[in-house]
Scaffold this motif. Structure first.
Motif, short mmCIF file in Angstrom:
data_model
loop_
_atom_site.label_atom_id
_atom_site.label_comp_id
_atom_site.label_asym_id
_atom_site.label_seq_id
_atom_site.Cartn_x
_atom_site.Cartn_y
_atom_site.Cartn_z
N ALA A 4 2.34 -6.81 -1.52
CA ALA A 4 2.59 -7.88 -2.49
C ALA A 4 3.25 -7.26 -3.72
O ALA A 4 2.94 -6.13 -4.09
CB ALA A 4 1.30 -8.59 -2.88
N VAL A 5 4.13 -8.01 -4.34
CA VAL A 5 4.75 -7.56 -5.59
C VAL A 5 4.56 -8.65 -6.63
O VAL A 5 4.75 -9.83 -6.35
CB VAL A 5 6.24 -7.21 -5.39
CG1 VAL A 5 7.02 -8.40 -4.85
CG2 VAL A 5 6.85 -6.70 -6.68
N ILE A 6 4.13 -8.23 -7.82
CA ILE A 6 3.78 -9.18 -8.88
C ILE A 6 4.50 -8.77 -10.15
O ILE A 6 4.26 -7.68 -10.70
CB ILE A 6 2.26 -9.21 -9.14
CG1 ILE A 6 1.51 -9.55 -7.84
CG2 ILE A 6 1.91 -10.19 -10.24
CD1 ILE A 6 0.00 -9.42 -7.95
N THR A 7 5.39 -9.62 -10.65
CA THR A 7 6.05 -9.31 -11.91
C THR A 7 5.09 -9.63 -13.06
O THR A 7 4.37 -10.62 -13.03
CB THR A 7 7.35 -10.12 -12.08
OG1 THR A 7 7.05 -11.52 -12.17
CG2 THR A 7 8.29 -9.88 -10.90
N ARG A 20 -6.84 -9.33 -7.62
CA ARG A 20 -7.23 -10.20 -6.50
C ARG A 20 -6.55 -9.76 -5.20
O ARG A 20 -7.20 -9.73 -4.14
CB ARG A 20 -6.83 -11.65 -6.83
CG ARG A 20 -7.19 -12.66 -5.72
CD ARG A 20 -8.69 -12.78 -5.58
NE ARG A 20 -9.07 -13.70 -4.52
CZ ARG A 20 -9.18 -13.38 -3.23
NH1 ARG A 20 -8.94 -12.14 -2.85
NH2 ARG A 20 -9.54 -14.28 -2.35
N PHE A 21 -5.29 -9.42 -5.27
CA PHE A 21 -4.58 -8.97 -4.07
C PHE A 21 -5.08 -7.61 -3.60
O PHE A 21 -5.20 -7.37 -2.39
CB PHE A 21 -3.08 -8.93 -4.33
CG PHE A 21 -2.39 -10.26 -4.19
CD1 PHE A 21 -1.77 -10.61 -3.00
CD2 PHE A 21 -2.35 -11.16 -5.23
CE1 PHE A 21 -1.13 -11.83 -2.84
CE2 PHE A 21 -1.73 -12.39 -5.10
CZ PHE A 21 -1.12 -12.73 -3.91
N VAL A 28 -0.23 -3.30 -3.56
CA VAL A 28 0.37 -4.10 -4.63
C VAL A 28 1.30 -3.26 -5.50
O VAL A 28 0.95 -2.15 -5.94
CB VAL A 28 -0.72 -4.74 -5.52
CG1 VAL A 28 -0.08 -5.54 -6.65
CG2 VAL A 28 -1.63 -5.64 -4.68
N TYR A 29 2.47 -3.83 -5.76
CA TYR A 29 3.44 -3.24 -6.68
C TYR A 29 3.56 -4.15 -7.88
O TYR A 29 3.79 -5.36 -7.74
CB TYR A 29 4.79 -3.07 -6.01
CG TYR A 29 4.82 -1.96 -4.98
CD1 TYR A 29 5.33 -0.70 -5.29
CD2 TYR A 29 4.33 -2.19 -3.70
CE1 TYR A 29 5.34 0.31 -4.35
CE2 TYR A 29 4.34 -1.18 -2.75
CZ TYR A 29 4.85 0.07 -3.08
OH TYR A 29 4.85 1.08 -2.14
N ALA A 71 4.23 -11.05 0.08
CA ALA A 71 4.10 -12.02 -1.00
C ALA A 71 4.82 -11.54 -2.25
O ALA A 71 4.64 -10.41 -2.69
CB ALA A 71 2.63 -12.27 -1.32
N LEU A 72 5.64 -12.42 -2.80
CA LEU A 72 6.28 -12.20 -4.10
C LEU A 72 5.66 -13.17 -5.08
O LEU A 72 5.70 -14.39 -4.87
CB LEU A 72 7.79 -12.44 -4.00
CG LEU A 72 8.53 -12.60 -5.33
CD1 LEU A 72 8.50 -11.31 -6.15
CD2 LEU A 72 9.98 -13.06 -5.09
#
Length: 236
Positions: A4-7, A20-21, A28-29, A71-72
């Protein structure tokens, strides 16, 4: 391990999403302009000014290194507390660049990269996308655009097995919210009085909604804007 990547996943609501991820077993990134707080989450860090990267090359670079991204989450955003007549052109550009244009680019790049694998996009909108907030014209404009973008991507990307949904947080009890409302306790009382449960939400409430929409449990949910506001927008 899914990726998953989260900005903007290094602080506030984004940090709760990152955690959470990670708890769910994702690699996670976090994409942010600084490393603040990232080292404590167990996430990996991508240093990038997403507003300056007009083609979302950062996402293509990551995909090239790790492969498909399950997931983005387009979470990064800024607020501007000004009515429309006080917003300077450069201020409007900044709000639109971070809140909408960077998200637009990331959605487009994600779909182009995942046409053969599918995936999920979750865009963070705002209660300002469904109702006017006072003295926040630029912010409301950008977040309303986020919902329109979400619907368009949902329709266009569905044939590739890619879903796109949005989450619109309401009043959430974060450090920033507490600092702002500490200067005006009466305003907090008014807000809580309108929320049917008479209490603010938590970052975890938002993170759970984001994770749900990104997960297979929402496999038949596409193009929605999910308010996480305790009923504020429909209350009296």
């Amino acid at each position: 391990m899914p990726t998953a990547v989260i900005t903007g996943g290094n602080k506030g609501l984004g940090l709760a999403q990152t955690q959470r991820f990670i708890e769910a077993g994702f690699d996670v990134y976090v994409v942010a302009r600084s490393r603040a707080e990232v080292d404590t989450t167990g996430a990996q860090f991508i240093e990038c000014d997403i507003a300056a990267d007009r083609a979302a090359d950062w996402l293509a670079d990551l995909h090239g290194r790790v492969g498909p991204i399950a997931a983005l989450v387009n979470n990064a955003g800024v607020h501007l507390k000004k009515p429309v007549w006080d917003v300077a052109p450069d201020e409007l550009d900044r709000v639109l660049d971070i809140n909408l244009r960077a998200m637009f680019a990331a959605c487009g790049r994600y779909v182009a990269l995942h046409r053969d694998t599918g995936g999920a996009i979750v865009n963070i909108a705002s209660m300002g996308a469904v109702m006017a907030l006072p003295s926040a014209a630029a912010y409301v404009t950008a977040k309303t655009g986020v919902v329109g973008l979400t619907r368009s991507v949902a329709v266009d990307a569905a044939p590739f097995g890619i879903r796109c949904n949005a989450v619109s947080p309401g009043f959430i009890d974060t450090d920033m919210t507490r600092a702002v409302l500490a200067k005006d306790p009466a305003r907090r009382e008014r807000i809580e009085g309108r929320i049917p449960s008479h209490q603010f939400g938590t970052p975890a409430n938002v993170a759970d909604a984001v994770f749900y929409l990104a997960s297979d449990r929402a496999a038949y949910v596409n193009g929605v804007n999910l308010p996480v506001d305790g009923g504020y927008a429909v209350g009296f």
